[in-house]
Structure formats: structure tokens, C-alpha cells
Design a protein around this motif. Structure first.
Motif, mmCIF file in Angstrom:
data_model
loop_
_atom_site.group_PDB
_atom_site.id
_atom_site.type_symbol
_atom_site.label_atom_id
_atom_site.label_comp_id
_atom_site.label_asym_id
_atom_site.label_seq_id
_atom_site.Cartn_x
_atom_site.Cartn_y
_atom_site.Cartn_z
ATOM 1 N N TRP A 184 66.512 27.418 88.412
ATOM 2 C CA TRP A 184 66.644 25.847 87.914
ATOM 3 C C TRP A 184 65.829 25.926 86.588
ATOM 4 O O TRP A 184 66.498 25.097 85.658
ATOM 5 N N ARG A 185 64.751 26.409 86.408
ATOM 6 C CA ARG A 185 64.085 26.046 85.111
ATOM 7 C C ARG A 185 64.660 26.636 83.858
ATOM 8 O O ARG A 185 64.535 26.227 82.687
ATOM 9 N N GLU A 186 65.184 27.794 84.029
ATOM 10 C CA GLU A 186 65.643 28.737 82.850
ATOM 11 C C GLU A 186 67.284 28.387 82.505
ATOM 12 O O GLU A 186 67.863 28.531 81.378
ATOM 13 N N ARG A 187 68.187 28.006 83.819
ATOM 14 C CA ARG A 187 69.646 27.821 83.652
ATOM 15 C C ARG A 187 69.856 26.691 84.120
ATOM 16 O O ARG A 187 70.459 25.832 82.929
ATOM 17 N N TYR A 188 69.748 26.074 85.109
ATOM 18 C CA TYR A 188 70.497 24.830 85.560
ATOM 19 C C TYR A 188 69.756 23.696 84.824
ATOM 20 O O TYR A 188 70.321 22.552 84.359
ATOM 21 N N LEU A 189 68.536 23.639 84.852
ATOM 22 C CA LEU A 189 67.893 22.265 84.153
ATOM 23 C C LEU A 189 68.103 22.364 82.609
ATOM 24 O O LEU A 189 68.389 21.171 81.946
ATOM 25 N N PRO A 190 68.073 23.481 81.755
ATOM 26 C CA PRO A 190 68.220 23.255 80.467
ATOM 27 C C PRO A 190 69.658 22.925 80.102
ATOM 28 O O PRO A 190 70.138 22.324 79.401
ATOM 29 N N ALA A 191 70.789 23.538 81.148
ATOM 30 C CA ALA A 191 72.054 22.997 80.993
ATOM 31 C C ALA A 191 72.362 21.501 81.087
ATOM 32 O O ALA A 191 73.037 20.949 80.573
ATOM 33 N N GLN A 192 71.566 20.939 82.369
ATOM 34 C CA GLN A 192 71.708 19.504 82.489
ATOM 35 C C GLN A 192 71.056 18.614 81.236
ATOM 36 O O GLN A 192 71.746 17.673 80.801
ATOM 37 N N ARG A 193 70.043 19.263 80.449
ATOM 38 C CA ARG A 193 69.655 18.608 79.173
ATOM 39 C C ARG A 193 70.468 18.690 77.987
ATOM 40 O O ARG A 193 70.670 17.701 77.555
ATOM 41 N N LEU A 194 71.366 19.605 78.025
ATOM 42 C CA LEU A 194 72.323 19.954 77.029
ATOM 43 C C LEU A 194 73.261 18.722 77.176
ATOM 44 O O LEU A 194 73.949 17.914 76.501
ATOM 45 N N TYR A 195 73.872 18.795 78.823
ATOM 46 C CA TYR A 195 74.806 17.815 79.076
ATOM 47 C C TYR A 195 74.346 16.398 78.716
ATOM 48 O O TYR A 195 75.096 15.387 78.177
ATOM 49 N N PHE A 196 73.200 15.868 79.074
ATOM 50 C CA PHE A 196 72.720 14.580 79.079
ATOM 51 C C PHE A 196 72.540 14.222 77.473
ATOM 52 O O PHE A 196 73.118 13.111 77.172
#
Length: 230
Positions: A184-196
């Protein structure tokens, strides 16, 4: 902003689906971060709509993944890889969204990928009634490449740290807390921040559902928010 019970939220969403007037199946995106509650909400909404007699097609973006070698080509924990390389958006449009859209023949497939086998799929197409509803849940659904394919856009807003805690509970039988938190902290959440940052899904959705407390959600219509906030 409205706050209500889960049933009140589902009634509001069902009414929103019913208000869409198109000459083809209504294509509904249920977008949000991993573990935001997208699948649960889409399944609940499907039951409500079916109870009114609507034909509902349920699908998920996870059935349109690229094979592992491609989606992890930048590394297992790459946020860029998660956002850019994980999903076959071309196939999603070709076999599901476009056939159900304007001028489509309504012959569709709800998957092109078998996750267990890590292999592509080509299931027999089905034909949708013209008044059917597609409920598709998943991440990154309001990105520019897909945005105009939806007739109704629902975005689930949940604190990203809350999604980590939910994921730990959801995956406790197959992964340790440390493994889940790292993903979550290295892949999924940073990807969400890119998306946002690039797509601004909460600003562009038709309905935003604040799902931090699923039993007492809040929601607002994007069309009713002031232009400066959209």
C-alpha cells in the motif's frame, strides 16, 4: 453534502442511475482507492437496481489487468507501474464500454484476464438489453482515457490511511501486516496520489461518496458543487 444511512445512500444512487436518459445501457463507474469500498457498494447497488427490475451487468477493472510480467515490468512496488501499466484500458473499451455505448451493438465481455492463471481470456460475448445498467468498480476509472465512456461517475472518497487498515484486515489470511503495508505505502497509495494529481477524480465525478464510515456515509453531487470546487 448529505449524511444518511446506507439504505438512503443506495436509494440516492439508484435514483441517479434511473435519471440517466440514454438510448443504450447506462455505464456507471464506481471509482476509488483500493479498499475504499467500491466492490461492496457496487454489489449493494446492483441488488437494489435488480429489485426494481433493471438488468444489471457487474464487472470489475481487476478482470482487465495485463499479465504480471507487463504490469510489474517497472518493479513490484513501482507506483508508476501501478498507474500506467496495470490495466488493459484498450481491451476494456473494446469489449465492454464501447459495445454498450452510443452506436454499439450491445454484445459485450466482462473480462479479458484470468488472474489465477495469469492468462488472457476471451469469454463468449453476451448481449445486453438496451435498458441495462453496467456497474463497473475499480481504480483509476476517471482518468482521461476513460472519462467520456461513462454515463454516471461515482467516486468513493476515503482517507488513504484508512484504506491501509482495511486492507490489513481484508488480506490477513494471505498476507502479513508488513507485506500489506509495504504494498500500500510503496505502490498503491503513491499511484493514487499520481491519479489524484493528474485526473482530479473527486472534482470531476457526478457523485462523491465519503465512505470513511460506511454505515453513515456522506455524499454530494458534483453538479451541485460550486465551479471553483470542481
Amino acid at each position: 453534502m448529505q449524511r444518511g444511512t446506507r439504505d438512503e445512500l443506495l436509494g440516492h444512487l439508484a435514483a441517479a442511475v434511473g435519471s440517466v436518459s440514454v438510448a443504450h445501457p447506462v455505464r456507471v463507474a464506481v471509482d476509488g482507492a483500493p479498499a475504499a469500498g467500491k466492490t461492496t457498494l457496487a454489489d449493494e447497488l446492483a441488488r437494489v437496481l435488480r429489485a426494481t427490475g433493471r438488468d444489471v451487468i457487474r464487472a470489475t477493472i481487476d478482470d482487465f489487468l495485463f499479465p504480471r510480467a507487463r504490469r510489474y515490468a517497472r518493479g513490484e512496488f513501482s507506483a508508476d507501474g501501478c498507474y500506467l501499466d496495470a490495466h488493459d484500458r484498450g481491451a476494456l473499451k473494446r469489449v465492454l464500454l464501447d459495445p454498450l455505448g452510443p452506436g454499439g451493438n450491445r454484445r459485450f465481455q466482462t473480462a479479458t484476464y484470468d488472474r489465477a492463471a495469469d492468462a488472457t481470456l476471451s469469454p463468449r460475448p453476451a448481449t445486453a438489453p438496451a435498458d441495462a445498467v453496467l456497474l463497473l468498480d475499480g481504480v483509476f476509472l476517471l482518468r482521461p482515457e476513460l472519462f467520456d465512456r461513462w454515463d454516471l461517475r461515482i467516486f468513493l472518497s476515503t482517507a488513504l490511511e484508512e484504506t491501509v487498515d482495511r486492507a490489513v484486515i481484508r488480506e490477513r489470511r494471505v498476507s502479513s501486516r508488513a507485506e500489506v503495508e509495504r504494498r500500500w505505502r510503496e505502490r498503491y497509495l503513491p499511484a493514487q496520489r499520481l491519479y489524484f494529481a493528474s485526473a482530479r477524480p473527486a472534482d470531476k465525478a457526478d457523485i462523491v461518496v465519503h465512505n470513511d464510515d460506511p454505515r453513515r456515509p456522506m455524499w454530494e453531487s458534483g453538479l451541485l458543487r460550486p465551479p471553483a470546487d470542481r
